[in-house]
Write an enzyme that holds these catalytic residues in place. Sequence first.
Site, PDB file in Angstrom:
ATOM      1  N   GLY A   1      19.472  10.949  15.104  1.00  0.00           N
ATOM      2  CA  GLY A   1      20.926  10.739  14.551  1.00  0.00           C
ATOM      3  C   GLY A   1      20.223  11.344  12.737  1.00  0.00           C
TER       4      GLY A   1
ATOM      5  N   LYS B   1      18.619   1.259   6.827  1.00  0.00           N
ATOM      6  CA  LYS B   1      19.024   0.732   8.770  1.00  0.00           C
ATOM      7  C   LYS B   1      19.759  -0.566   8.227  1.00  0.00           C
ATOM      8  CE  LYS B   1      15.008  -2.673  10.002  1.00  0.00           C
ATOM      9  NZ  LYS B   1      14.031  -2.321  10.350  1.00  0.00           N
TER      10      LYS B   1
ATOM     11  N   CYS C   1       7.906   1.786   5.992  1.00  0.00           N
ATOM     12  CA  CYS C   1       6.700   1.736   6.603  1.00  0.00           C
ATOM     13  C   CYS C   1       6.608   3.382   7.305  1.00  0.00           C
ATOM     14  CB  CYS C   1       6.768   0.812   7.061  1.00  0.00           C
ATOM     15  SG  CYS C   1       6.661  -0.704   7.288  1.00  0.00           S
TER      16      CYS C   1
ATOM     17  N   THR D   1       0.897  -0.933  -0.268  1.00  0.00           N
ATOM     18  CA  THR D   1      -0.275  -0.255   0.177  1.00  0.00           C
ATOM     19  C   THR D   1       0.645   1.372   0.397  1.00  0.00           C
ATOM     20  OG1 THR D   1      -0.200  -0.375   2.700  1.00  0.00           O
ATOM     21  CG2 THR D   1      -2.372  -1.105   1.161  1.00  0.00           C
TER      22      THR D   1
ATOM     23  N   ARG E   1      14.092   2.388  -0.243  1.00  0.00           N
ATOM     24  CA  ARG E   1      12.431   2.734   0.478  1.00  0.00           C
ATOM     25  C   ARG E   1      12.535   3.898   1.124  1.00  0.00           C
ATOM     26  NH1 ARG E   1       8.236  -1.571   1.385  1.00  0.00           N
ATOM     27  NH2 ARG E   1      10.469  -2.039   1.957  1.00  0.00           N
TER      28      ARG E   1
ATOM     29  N   LEU F   1      15.375   5.708  21.007  1.00  0.00           N
ATOM     30  CA  LEU F   1      15.098   7.129  20.835  1.00  0.00           C
ATOM     31  C   LEU F   1      16.889   7.246  20.586  1.00  0.00           C
ATOM     32  CD1 LEU F   1      14.714   7.961  25.031  1.00  0.00           C
ATOM     33  CD2 LEU F   1      13.658   8.939  22.165  1.00  0.00           C
TER      34      LEU F   1
ATOM     35  N   PHE G   1       3.547  -6.619  12.258  1.00  0.00           N
ATOM     36  CA  PHE G   1       4.334  -5.474  12.931  1.00  0.00           C
ATOM     37  C   PHE G   1       5.910  -6.389  12.798  1.00  0.00           C
ATOM     38  CE2 PHE G   1       0.533  -6.234  15.389  1.00  0.00           C
ATOM     39  CZ  PHE G   1      -0.462  -5.048  14.939  1.00  0.00           C
TER      40      PHE G   1
HETATM   41  C1  UDX Z   1       8.582  -0.884  11.616  1.00  0.00           C
HETATM   42  C2  UDX Z   1       7.868  -0.988  12.545  1.00  0.00           C
HETATM   43  O1  UDX Z   1       8.777  -1.348  13.741  1.00  0.00           O
HETATM   44  C3  UDX Z   1       7.438  -2.413  13.039  1.00  0.00           C
HETATM   45  O2  UDX Z   1       6.495  -2.290  13.780  1.00  0.00           O
HETATM   46  C4  UDX Z   1       6.459  -2.657  11.038  1.00  0.00           C
HETATM   47  O3  UDX Z   1       5.477  -3.252  11.057  1.00  0.00           O
HETATM   48  C5  UDX Z   1       7.259  -1.834   9.724  1.00  0.00           C
HETATM   49  O4  UDX Z   1       7.896  -0.907  10.499  1.00  0.00           O
HETATM   50  P1  UDX Z   1      11.647  -1.488   9.445  1.00  0.00           P
HETATM   51  O5  UDX Z   1      10.396  -0.112   9.038  1.00  0.00           O
HETATM   52  O6  UDX Z   1      12.097  -2.855   9.458  1.00  0.00           O
HETATM   53  O7  UDX Z   1       9.242  -1.968  11.467  1.00  0.00           O
HETATM   54  O8  UDX Z   1      12.044  -0.329  11.099  1.00  0.00           O
HETATM   55  P2  UDX Z   1      12.658   0.134  12.502  1.00  0.00           P
HETATM   56  O9  UDX Z   1      13.421  -0.748  12.960  1.00  0.00           O
HETATM   57  O10 UDX Z   1      11.330   0.506  13.250  1.00  0.00           O
HETATM   58  O11 UDX Z   1      12.649   1.253  11.393  1.00  0.00           O
HETATM   59  C6  UDX Z   1      12.762   2.685  11.612  1.00  0.00           C
HETATM   60  C7  UDX Z   1      13.467   3.690  10.800  1.00  0.00           C
HETATM   61  O12 UDX Z   1      13.713   4.564  12.624  1.00  0.00           O
HETATM   62  C8  UDX Z   1      14.970   3.604  10.216  1.00  0.00           C
HETATM   63  O13 UDX Z   1      15.633   4.032   9.887  1.00  0.00           O
HETATM   64  C9  UDX Z   1      15.457   3.051  11.615  1.00  0.00           C
HETATM   65  O14 UDX Z   1      17.506   4.012  11.230  1.00  0.00           O
HETATM   66  C10 UDX Z   1      15.589   4.525  12.927  1.00  0.00           C
HETATM   67  N1  UDX Z   1      15.415   4.180  13.688  1.00  0.00           N
HETATM   68  C11 UDX Z   1      14.913   3.333  14.698  1.00  0.00           C
HETATM   69  C12 UDX Z   1      15.766   5.725  14.508  1.00  0.00           C
HETATM   70  O15 UDX Z   1      16.056   6.058  13.596  1.00  0.00           O
HETATM   71  N2  UDX Z   1      15.933   5.785  15.394  1.00  0.00           N
HETATM   72  C13 UDX Z   1      15.819   4.801  16.423  1.00  0.00           C
HETATM   73  O16 UDX Z   1      16.449   4.703  17.591  1.00  0.00           O
HETATM   74  C14 UDX Z   1      15.029   3.622  16.082  1.00  0.00           C
END
Ligand code: UDX
Length: 438
Positions: free
Chosen positions: A258, A328, A265, A85, A335, A255, A149
């Site tokens: 950066g 990450k 997502c 989506t 994306r 927390l 999730f």
């Molecule tokens: C996220 C949700 O965690 C998940 O539950 C949902 O189903 C889909 O979206 P995901 O996109 O795989 O999952 O990544 P996530 O680990 O949540 O990180 C998202 C982004 O936040 C990354 O770019 C990560 O680098 C950033 N991030 C995460 C930060 O900048 N700081 C943090 O402390 C944690």
Amino acid sequence: MKLSVIGCGYLGAVHAAAMAELGHDVIGIDVDQSRIDALSAGKAPFFEPGLPDILASATASGRLRFSTRMEDAAGSRVHFIAVGTPQKRGSYAADLTSVNGALDALIPFLNAGDLVVGKSTVPVGTATNLAAAVAASGTGASLAWNPEFLREGFAVKDTISPDRLVYGLPPAEAEAVSAKALLDAVYRSALDAGTPLIVTDYATSELVKASANAFLATKISFINAMAEIAEATGADVTQLADAIGLDPRIGRRFLGAGVGFGGGCLPKDIRAFTARAEELGRGESVAFLKEVDAINLRRRQRVVDLTVESLGGSVNGKKVAVLGLAFKPFSDDIRDSPALDVAVQLRGLGATVVATDPHAIENSRRIHPQLEYAVEPADALANADAVVLVTEWDQFRHMDPVWAGNLVRDRIVIDGRNCLDAPAWRAAGWTYRGLGKP
Ligand code: UDX
């Protein structure tokens, strides 16, 4: 149980393989022939730790098959809809074309008593509309919503042993009872292991997903906003996060200040949530998410600005080594990647950008052939005027600053993830700049 999974992207491919791993008989369906060919050969079409193993064992056991033909879904008892989506072009709203298309294509193959289970992330209200389409089909099937999730990089674990299960059940009692029984049978092993289960209505289940991602995005932007204040005051946002995170009501996870969040997502989900709330006449309720988005995008700009500043006001003609492209670590997903965005912006300012990433080079090259890529970090670092770390892969976090210092032209490092050992880098002669750090 016989299951079909419609849509074999990130969510669907992992879900199909994980369900087969749990002992179900699964058919995965997707319109993309090359994806189906790869999956049928037991190959993961993207990098996800643990997925190749379960794909290989489940396809070999015969419990997992893939097809481009929707008619192969006929005979399954539960049909998961796991298509994408994405954000609509020119709008913040979610594009439901694939969800609607998947259901329309599936309806002719449904039998009485089948359950269609939505897993895709959708705007609240979608399940009610889809349930009406299922009811109108006269097939005797029904619909439930069961948000996912999973985190990329931990997708297999998150699918097999989730934190929680949420069932959004149909309003009619008898339909709800049989939908719950089918979902319980699908998730028997997780339920037996004590996974918490929330049984609710369609709207709540859709909102659980939207609000969980909105909360996570808000938490990251909150600490990044504090990083901006720290930058104006000489405070250190990492110590600040450590200190506030010790309050169990706050918690230290998410927390990490950066360059901000990206991926398939969080960014699009907060925008879709904003768009949906506005449609509902409740735009004010989530207006703060626009600020969350704005803070997030400002941090990418901050990394670019710090690089320009560190290079004396211009990056034009300078070589910048960019460490990281994926949004990450443990992912090859680019994306809405902050890392790739920073690399592209620096290139746009005239820098020669040489980017490296353990898994995301091929995906990046396809979309941004104007960047230079190096498989070996040493080649990216060679004669660089500045180094910008934007994805915290272990190999970058633990890079030896003395070794790196001998490769570059100038020892300037911008730590866009606040993940390097700053004293060690400074001791090795580097000018170290973090985000929200003195
Ligand atoms: C996220 C949700 O965690 C998940 O539950 C949902 O189903 C889909 O979206 P995901 O996109 O795989 O999952 O990544 P996530 O680990 O949540 O990180 C998202 C982004 O936040 C990354 O770019 C990560 O680098 C950033 N991030 C995460 C930060 O900048 N700081 C943090 O402390 C944690």
